[in-house]
Design a protein around this motif. Structure first.
Motif, PDB file in Angstrom:
ATOM      1  N   SER A 212     -12.081  11.229  -7.076  1.00 46.76           N
ATOM      2  CA  SER A 212     -13.490  11.036  -6.750  1.00 46.76           C
ATOM      3  C   SER A 212     -13.740   9.623  -6.231  1.00 46.76           C
ATOM      4  N   PHE A 213     -12.822   8.693  -6.513  1.00 53.21           N
ATOM      5  CA  PHE A 213     -12.860   7.345  -5.959  1.00 53.21           C
ATOM      6  C   PHE A 213     -11.421   6.844  -5.854  1.00 53.21           C
ATOM      7  N   PRO A 214     -11.139   5.970  -4.913  1.00 51.23           N
ATOM      8  CA  PRO A 214      -9.754   5.510  -4.735  1.00 51.23           C
ATOM      9  C   PRO A 214      -9.310   4.533  -5.819  1.00 51.23           C
ATOM     10  N   ILE A 215      -8.066   4.653  -6.223  1.00 49.75           N
ATOM     11  CA  ILE A 215      -7.462   3.774  -7.225  1.00 49.75           C
ATOM     12  C   ILE A 215      -6.139   3.257  -6.655  1.00 49.75           C
ATOM     13  N   ARG A 216      -5.867   2.002  -6.899  1.00 44.32           N
ATOM     14  CA  ARG A 216      -4.569   1.427  -6.553  1.00 44.32           C
ATOM     15  C   ARG A 216      -3.806   1.172  -7.847  1.00 44.32           C
ATOM     16  N   ILE A 217      -2.518   1.427  -7.814  1.00 42.97           N
ATOM     17  CA  ILE A 217      -1.641   1.149  -8.941  1.00 42.97           C
ATOM     18  C   ILE A 217      -0.596   0.164  -8.430  1.00 42.97           C
ATOM     19  N   HIS A 218      -0.611  -1.068  -8.955  1.00 42.46           N
ATOM     20  CA  HIS A 218       0.352  -2.084  -8.525  1.00 42.46           C
ATOM     21  C   HIS A 218       1.490  -2.185  -9.526  1.00 42.46           C
ATOM     22  N   PHE A 219       2.697  -2.381  -9.001  1.00 42.80           N
ATOM     23  CA  PHE A 219       3.873  -2.454  -9.846  1.00 42.80           C
ATOM     24  C   PHE A 219       4.947  -3.294  -9.171  1.00 42.80           C
ATOM     25  N   ARG A 220       5.929  -3.691  -9.950  1.00 41.47           N
ATOM     26  CA  ARG A 220       7.092  -4.372  -9.397  1.00 41.47           C
ATOM     27  C   ARG A 220       8.212  -3.358  -9.274  1.00 41.47           C
ATOM     28  N   TRP A 221       8.814  -3.328  -8.109  1.00 40.19           N
ATOM     29  CA  TRP A 221       9.940  -2.433  -7.899  1.00 40.19           C
ATOM     30  C   TRP A 221      11.035  -2.830  -8.878  1.00 40.19           C
ATOM     31  N   PRO A 222      11.641  -1.894  -9.602  1.00 44.13           N
ATOM     32  CA  PRO A 222      12.643  -2.237 -10.612  1.00 44.13           C
ATOM     33  C   PRO A 222      13.819  -3.000  -9.997  1.00 44.13           C
ATOM     34  N   GLU A 223      14.228  -4.052 -10.687  1.00 46.97           N
ATOM     35  CA  GLU A 223      15.372  -4.854 -10.270  1.00 46.97           C
ATOM     36  C   GLU A 223      16.440  -4.768 -11.351  1.00 46.97           C
ATOM     37  N   ASP A 224      17.674  -4.643 -10.932  1.00 51.31           N
ATOM     38  CA  ASP A 224      18.810  -4.552 -11.850  1.00 51.31           C
ATOM     39  C   ASP A 224      18.537  -3.447 -12.869  1.00 51.31           C
ATOM     40  N   ASN A 225      18.536  -3.763 -14.149  1.00 51.33           N
ATOM     41  CA  ASN A 225      18.292  -2.774 -15.196  1.00 51.33           C
ATOM     42  C   ASN A 225      16.907  -2.900 -15.812  1.00 51.33           C
ATOM     43  N   ASP A 226      16.018  -3.663 -15.171  1.00 49.14           N
ATOM     44  CA  ASP A 226      14.660  -3.805 -15.693  1.00 49.14           C
ATOM     45  C   ASP A 226      13.899  -2.494 -15.540  1.00 49.14           C
ATOM     46  N   PRO A 227      12.955  -2.246 -16.426  1.00 52.87           N
ATOM     47  CA  PRO A 227      12.114  -1.058 -16.271  1.00 52.87           C
ATOM     48  C   PRO A 227      11.097  -1.245 -15.147  1.00 52.87           C
ATOM     49  N   LEU A 228      10.442  -0.182 -14.804  1.00 52.32           N
ATOM     50  CA  LEU A 228       9.351  -0.230 -13.837  1.00 52.32           C
ATOM     51  C   LEU A 228       8.126  -0.772 -14.562  1.00 52.32           C
ATOM     52  N   TYR A 229       7.609  -1.921 -14.129  1.00 48.27           N
ATOM     53  CA  TYR A 229       6.424  -2.509 -14.742  1.00 48.27           C
ATOM     54  C   TYR A 229       5.202  -2.160 -13.915  1.00 48.27           C
ATOM     55  N   VAL A 230       4.296  -1.371 -14.482  1.00 52.32           N
ATOM     56  CA  VAL A 230       3.005  -1.086 -13.859  1.00 52.32           C
ATOM     57  C   VAL A 230       2.027  -2.090 -14.442  1.00 52.32           C
ATOM     58  N   VAL A 231       1.444  -2.928 -13.584  1.00 53.63           N
ATOM     59  CA  VAL A 231       0.666  -4.057 -14.078  1.00 53.63           C
ATOM     60  C   VAL A 231      -0.826  -3.957 -13.795  1.00 53.63           C
ATOM     61  N   TYR A 232      -1.230  -3.025 -12.929  1.00 54.66           N
ATOM     62  CA  TYR A 232      -2.632  -2.949 -12.554  1.00 54.66           C
ATOM     63  C   TYR A 232      -2.968  -1.547 -12.090  1.00 54.66           C
ATOM     64  N   SER A 233      -4.120  -1.049 -12.501  1.00 56.90           N
ATOM     65  CA  SER A 233      -4.688   0.154 -11.905  1.00 56.90           C
ATOM     66  C   SER A 233      -6.194  -0.077 -11.808  1.00 56.90           C
ATOM     67  N   GLY A 234      -6.705   0.146 -10.645  1.00 62.94           N
ATOM     68  CA  GLY A 234      -8.122  -0.098 -10.414  1.00 62.94           C
ATOM     69  C   GLY A 234      -8.447  -0.127  -8.938  1.00 62.94           C
ATOM     70  N   LYS A 235      -9.520  -0.832  -8.608  1.00 69.78           N
ATOM     71  CA  LYS A 235      -9.952  -0.876  -7.212  1.00 69.78           C
ATOM     72  C   LYS A 235      -8.982  -1.705  -6.374  1.00 69.78           C
ATOM     73  N   HIS A 236      -9.112  -1.553  -5.089  1.00 71.01           N
ATOM     74  CA  HIS A 236      -8.297  -2.273  -4.108  1.00 71.01           C
ATOM     75  C   HIS A 236      -8.464  -3.782  -4.313  1.00 71.01           C
ATOM     76  N   ILE A 237      -7.370  -4.536  -4.519  1.00 70.48           N
ATOM     77  CA  ILE A 237      -7.494  -5.971  -4.771  1.00 70.48           C
ATOM     78  C   ILE A 237      -7.055  -6.817  -3.596  1.00 70.48           C
ATOM     79  N   THR A 238      -6.467  -6.219  -2.580  1.00 74.78           N
ATOM     80  CA  THR A 238      -6.033  -7.012  -1.430  1.00 74.78           C
ATOM     81  C   THR A 238      -6.794  -6.569  -0.230  1.00 74.78           C
TER      82      THR A 238
END
Length: 68
Positions: free
Chosen positions: A42-68
């Motif tokens: 019903s409204f757009p959401i952005r989910i920002h994350f860091r692409w996993p590096e080496d054996n690190d997990p996927l970190y999802v750090v933000y969900s909400g409105k467009h920030i950029t």
């Protein structure tokens, strides 16, 4: 959900501070997270994350409105 995308080179450079978040598991460290997914319901959401590096997990750090 739309395809995953990395911010443009100019956005990664010009908006680096807006795309940098505190690391939840490592106090004093930050995560640069230019990758995002777009979700449109019903409204757009952005989910920002860091692409996993080496054996690190996927970190999802933000969900909400467009920030950029």
């Amino acid at each position: 959900m739309q395809f995953l995308a990395n911010e443009s080179e100019s956005n990664r450079t010009n908006l680096r501070s807006d795309l940098t978040f505190r690391h939840s598991d490592r106090p004093g460290e930050d995560l640069f997270c230019p990758w995002h997914a777009k979700v449109n319901y019903s409204f757009p959401i952005r989910i920002h994350f860091r692409w996993p590096e080496d054996n690190d997990p996927l970190y999802v750090v933000y969900s909400g409105k467009h920030i950029t």
